[in-house]
Design an enzyme around this catalytic site. Structure first.
Site, PDB file in Angstrom:
ATOM      1  N   LYS A  82       0.952  -1.173   0.104  1.00 23.59           N
ATOM      2  CA  LYS A  82      -0.051  -0.118   0.120  1.00 23.59           C
ATOM      3  C   LYS A  82       0.774   1.400   0.076  1.00 23.59           C
ATOM      4  O   LYS A  82       2.008   1.199   0.741  1.00 23.59           O
ATOM      5  CB  LYS A  82      -0.889   0.041   1.221  1.00 23.59           C
ATOM      6  CG  LYS A  82      -1.933   0.993   1.137  1.00 23.59           C
ATOM      7  CD  LYS A  82      -2.931   0.851   0.164  1.00 23.59           C
ATOM      8  CE  LYS A  82      -4.110   0.045   0.221  1.00 23.59           C
ATOM      9  NZ  LYS A  82      -5.169  -0.027  -0.588  1.00 23.59           N
ATOM     10  N   GLY A 181     -20.008   6.710  -0.615  1.00 23.69           N
ATOM     11  CA  GLY A 181     -19.050   6.667  -1.850  1.00 23.69           C
ATOM     12  C   GLY A 181     -19.297   5.796  -2.604  1.00 23.69           C
ATOM     13  O   GLY A 181     -20.388   5.186  -2.947  1.00 23.69           O
ATOM     14  N   VAL A 183     -18.215   2.574  -3.163  1.00 24.42           N
ATOM     15  CA  VAL A 183     -18.601   1.386  -2.692  1.00 24.42           C
ATOM     16  C   VAL A 183     -19.992   1.680  -2.030  1.00 24.42           C
ATOM     17  O   VAL A 183     -20.857   0.481  -2.247  1.00 24.42           O
ATOM     18  CB  VAL A 183     -17.543   0.594  -1.989  1.00 24.42           C
ATOM     19  CG1 VAL A 183     -17.952  -0.747  -1.222  1.00 24.42           C
ATOM     20  CG2 VAL A 183     -16.243   0.542  -2.660  1.00 24.42           C
TER      21      VAL A 183
END
Ligand code: NAD
Length: 350
Positions: A82, A181, A183
């Site tokens: 990440k 948002g 999702v």
């Protein structure tokens, strides 16, 4: 924390952490590569106004490790990484993302990157302009990433209801979605289409209003989601939201959502279990975009969304069944299974 990076890496099996400073764009970022024993490390770019660099690094470590777990449980020949970018005034975003693309190119495929919170299509275009190791948001790329995530979360949530009651029976269910948002809105739509009663929240009031009108769902005030009586609480905002205080407030039977790292600590999965709330582990449910992107990069194919959802639903059902058989928290079972896969991979590497 900053002085104990190597201890933290050793404890949690990290391979590499890169700190990035680009004076021209104002970029300050960390790249954490957790595991590449089975293949390249996949992980998107999160841009966030972190309190300080310790918080940013901590987030990178937790998110990267979760990516490895996702890969292991989704049976991908890949590991986790990440990048976190410290969002701050003066950051020249497009130059910063180009610099990130240059880094990915220098790493020659050790790290493949893509979207995350704060990194959408425009940012990805800047990265992809400089490297082949980023998910192209255009027609050349895998496409349907958010849709893949939504399908996986929906199928995982469905599997949790079937596990509890033998049938999903959406028209009789109520679901509270935190975060509208990409999702959260996609999941809310899917659930509403199935006849579920959906209530939702978003810190961004304008967004909350717009999505609730479009989907014809009810709104609840942010931070009151935890107190709503419902069948399913679906966290689809940021991580770390379930801890001692919020778990005590929950009035749901199931927690199943798309947000990464929903539990503040692993022990909070045990708290949910003790309270009799079924927790469908986040890194099992939200692996859809990773599966779609990784198979595109590794095998050159676009995995059908339905197949991604079917696999995530089946994995969720298997983990919940084992948790019941062994009287364990599902979060522990999922971590155990992922750690077993990693240990096997590392052993076979010699
Ligand atoms: P997004 O930025 O599009 O949406 C997040 C939404 O949550 C925003 O509208 C924001 O205003 C809202 N929000 C933030 N904190 C909130 C709070 N405390 N209460 C209510 N609303 C809040 O992000 P997204 O792409 O929808 O991702 C949501 C979550 O799912 C993240 O944790 C992300 O890491 C995870 N996830 C996303 C994908 C993907 O494909 N996009 C894949 C895997 C995991």
């Amino acid at each position: 924390m900053a002085t104990h990076i190597l201890d933290a890496m050793a404890r949690e099996g990290f391979e590499e952490i890169l700190a990035l400073h680009d004076a021209r764009s104002g970029l300050r970022a960390f790249l954490a590569i957790h595991d590449s024993s089975a293949g390249p490390a996949f992980g998107g770019i999160r841009r966030w106004a972190y309190e300080d660099e310790d918080h940013a690094l901590r987030d990178a470590l937790r998110l990267a490790r979760a990516m490895t777990y996702k890969c292991a449980l989704a049976d991908l020949s890949a590991g986790g990484a990440k990048m976190v970018v410290l969002d701050r005034p003066g950051l020249d975003a497009s130059a910063a993302y180009r610099a990130i693309g240059d880094l990915a190119e220098r790493l020659r495929g050790r790290w493949y990157t893509g979207p995350d919170v704060g990194t959408g299509e425009p940012e990805l275009r800047s990265v992809a302009a400089r490297t082949r190791y980023a998910t192209d948001p255009g027609p050349e790329g895998p496409g349907l990433l958010v849709e893949s995530t939504v399908e996986g979360v929906f199928r995982g949530l469905e599997a949790a209801l079937v596990h509890l009651d033998g049938a999903a029976d959406f028209p009789r269910r109520s679901v509270v979605v935190q975060g509208l948002g990409e999702v959260g809105a996609g999941l809310a739509q899917r659930l509403a289409e199935q006849g579920a009663r959906v209530r939702a929240s978003d810190l961004d009031h304008d967004r909350a209003l717009a999505v609730s009108r479009e989907l014809e769902i009810e709104l609840v005030d942010p931070a009151t989601e935890f107190d709503q009586r419902c069948d399913v609480f679906a966290p689809c905002a940021l991580g770390g939201i379930l801890h001692d205080l919020t778990i005590a407030r929950l009035r749901c039977r199931v927690v199943a959502g798309g947000a990464n790292n929903v539990l503040a600590r692993t022990a909070h999965g045990d708290r949910l279990h003790e309270r009799g709330i079924l927790y469908a582990p986040d890194f099992v449910l939200n692996a859809g975009a990773l599966v779609r992107g990784a198979l595109f990069h590794l095998e050159g194919r676009r995995e059908p969304i339905e197949e991604i959802g079917r696999r995530i639903g089946a994995t969720t059902a298997r983990i919940l069944a084992r948790a019941r058989d062994e009287s364990m928290a599902p979060s522990r079972v999922a971590i155990d299974e992922a750690e077993d896969v990693l240990a096997e991979r590392r052993a076979s590497r010699g």
